[in-house]
Design an enzyme around this catalytic site. Sequence first.
Site, short mmCIF file in Angstrom:
data_model
loop_
_atom_site.label_atom_id
_atom_site.label_comp_id
_atom_site.label_asym_id
_atom_site.label_seq_id
_atom_site.Cartn_x
_atom_site.Cartn_y
_atom_site.Cartn_z
N HIS A 18 0.84 -1.14 0.07
CA HIS A 18 -0.01 0.14 0.14
C HIS A 18 0.81 1.42 -0.04
O HIS A 18 0.69 2.18 -0.74
CB HIS A 18 -0.76 0.09 1.20
CG HIS A 18 -1.90 -1.25 1.11
ND1 HIS A 18 -3.15 -1.36 0.61
CD2 HIS A 18 -1.76 -2.13 1.92
CE1 HIS A 18 -3.50 -2.43 1.03
NE2 HIS A 18 -2.73 -3.13 1.70
N ASP A 118 -6.23 5.63 0.85
CA ASP A 118 -6.26 4.52 0.06
C ASP A 118 -7.47 3.85 0.61
O ASP A 118 -8.08 4.35 1.16
CB ASP A 118 -4.86 3.63 0.30
CG ASP A 118 -4.82 2.94 1.51
OD1 ASP A 118 -5.53 3.10 2.37
OD2 ASP A 118 -3.55 2.53 1.83
N HIS A 367 2.84 -14.54 -6.37
CA HIS A 367 1.59 -14.45 -5.89
C HIS A 367 0.56 -13.70 -5.91
O HIS A 367 -0.50 -13.50 -5.93
CB HIS A 367 1.85 -14.29 -4.34
CG HIS A 367 2.04 -12.69 -4.10
ND1 HIS A 367 3.14 -12.10 -4.69
CD2 HIS A 367 1.49 -11.63 -3.23
CE1 HIS A 367 3.21 -10.91 -4.40
NE2 HIS A 367 2.34 -10.51 -3.52
N TRP A 370 -0.98 -6.89 -6.71
CA TRP A 370 -0.84 -5.97 -7.90
C TRP A 370 0.17 -5.18 -8.12
O TRP A 370 0.66 -4.96 -9.19
CB TRP A 370 -2.22 -5.12 -7.83
CG TRP A 370 -2.28 -4.43 -9.07
CD1 TRP A 370 -2.70 -2.98 -8.98
CD2 TRP A 370 -2.96 -4.80 -10.35
NE1 TRP A 370 -2.93 -2.62 -10.59
CE2 TRP A 370 -2.96 -3.69 -11.20
CE3 TRP A 370 -2.93 -6.23 -10.78
CZ2 TRP A 370 -3.28 -3.95 -12.50
CZ3 TRP A 370 -3.35 -6.26 -12.13
CH2 TRP A 370 -3.45 -5.36 -12.88
N GLU A 375 4.75 -4.37 -11.86
CA GLU A 375 6.38 -4.39 -11.88
C GLU A 375 6.67 -5.35 -12.86
O GLU A 375 7.72 -5.21 -13.94
CB GLU A 375 7.05 -4.57 -10.60
CG GLU A 375 6.97 -3.61 -9.42
CD GLU A 375 7.20 -4.06 -8.21
OE1 GLU A 375 7.58 -5.21 -7.97
OE2 GLU A 375 7.43 -3.23 -7.27
N ALA A 390 -6.68 -12.62 -0.33
CA ALA A 390 -7.20 -11.43 -0.77
C ALA A 390 -7.72 -11.38 -2.21
O ALA A 390 -8.29 -12.42 -2.48
CB ALA A 390 -6.16 -10.30 -0.70
N GLU A 391 -7.42 -10.37 -3.10
CA GLU A 391 -7.90 -10.30 -4.50
C GLU A 391 -6.84 -10.95 -5.46
O GLU A 391 -7.15 -10.65 -6.71
CB GLU A 391 -8.08 -8.93 -4.90
CG GLU A 391 -6.89 -8.01 -5.31
CD GLU A 391 -5.81 -7.78 -4.62
OE1 GLU A 391 -4.52 -7.22 -4.83
OE2 GLU A 391 -6.02 -8.22 -3.07
N GLN A 392 -5.90 -11.70 -4.98
CA GLN A 392 -4.67 -12.45 -5.82
C GLN A 392 -5.51 -13.38 -6.82
O GLN A 392 -5.00 -13.34 -7.95
CB GLN A 392 -3.72 -12.81 -5.01
CG GLN A 392 -3.03 -11.95 -4.15
CD GLN A 392 -2.02 -12.42 -3.03
OE1 GLN A 392 -1.84 -13.65 -3.05
NE2 GLN A 392 -1.61 -11.54 -2.16
#
Length: 473
Positions: A18, A118, A367, A370, A375, A390-392
């Site tokens: 974050h 955020d 993993h 984001w 990157e 999470a949102e992975q």
Amino acid sequence: MEHTQPHVILMSSPGMGHIIPVAEFAKRLVRDHGFSATLLIPTQINSPVKALKQALDSLPCAINTIYLPPVDLSDLPSQTSTEMEIQIASMVTRSLPAVSDLLRSITRSHRVVSFVVDLFSTDAIEIASEFNIAAYIFSTSTAMELATFYHAPQLDRIYSCDLRDVPVKIQIPGCVPIWGIDLFNQLQVKKTEAYAQILQYWKRLSLGRGIFINSFEDIEHGAIEALNGKQWDNPPVYAIGPLIRTGGRDDGSDESGCLKWLDNQPLGSVLFVSFGSGGTLSGEQLTELALGLEMSEQKFLWFLRRPTPSNKAANASYLSAQSDEDLSEFLPKGFWERTQNSGLVVSSWVPQTQILNHGSTGGFLTHCGWNSTLESIMHGVPLIAWPLFAEQAMNAVMLTDDMKVAMRPKPMANGIIGRDEISKVVKELMKGEEGKRLRSKMGELKRAATSTLAEGGSSTKTFAAAVNAWKNL
């Protein structure tokens, strides 16, 4: 100068994933648009992680970084993967009195024109309203995740069963179809507190005057278009990415020696293996991964974390400092000796952006966080998608089914990804025809990402149009 120069206050939730993009947001404000900025960071401990401190210490002098007073979280349940969001939210909430005091102080000496938070810090928007400061939200994740937040109430009405049990792929407007089991964790099972919170979360997102997202048109055009259409009653969405940590070979240190090791490897020959600053595997899964890498006979650089005691992947150390420790006891017997000429295993912090930018790096087992994804795109490195929490998993679906720049290994019936599958996927990515196709597609995305950040590029123009309006506030 302090009284006339436009000043922006930014608040990030804790965690490298974050803080770094929020810091890059601040750098762009200062470097390209003449703002000064203050970056507020909630803390649980007195000293930040060393790698994070190095990154923040390198920010321009026009950015003042303030670590908020440490908060006590000892009354919360023990940290597990399912409680990470609760822990972060609690840290932010308990820091709000300090945020209020700081806003009062900063507004006395600066012309504050905006307050940017955020996704985990939206509670602070109410404080900004008390000081008549325009508040905006910066999502460090995808447009698809943001669209899912807004679409969650409709999904709840459409499907009576748990979303993870929906027998067909779920269609979120503007996004690639997705199985319910790949939605972020909190949305999969209905009768939970987390699910109820997700159904209401869109209301908090609508408190900001606009939402910046760390994505760009070429990879998420459909979702961005849906968010800026009439699908939901949400604020304007500005796609300004990819924002990743910038810096050259001398940015940070190479305590692990991995960059020097990469210098001695053939071009494009090394698979980088990392599950991020918080991702860990079970002991059984770690063994299968080690043996799969060995069986593949491909070169690898592995950032290894201590395994979790359970049989599930977790992120128990998400907010804690990393340490350099000997993890050889968790690897198969003889693994070090058998792979000493083909692989390097490190447990200390590694400079990921420099690794991905290195000519010897030819693939990335990730993993699907984001930041890591962006990157990879910016450096043109194809992926093996291995989501943990999470949102992975949503990101993994985008990477494999939509962008087509990643391969995703298939787990066995017990949920473990076996050594044979790992070996097969690694060899295919590094040496196979599918790997060549993914590498070519990733090269196209790299060029698109570079173009969107150039002068006249979509993200650059969108960012400028949004923040230049602040100068008149």
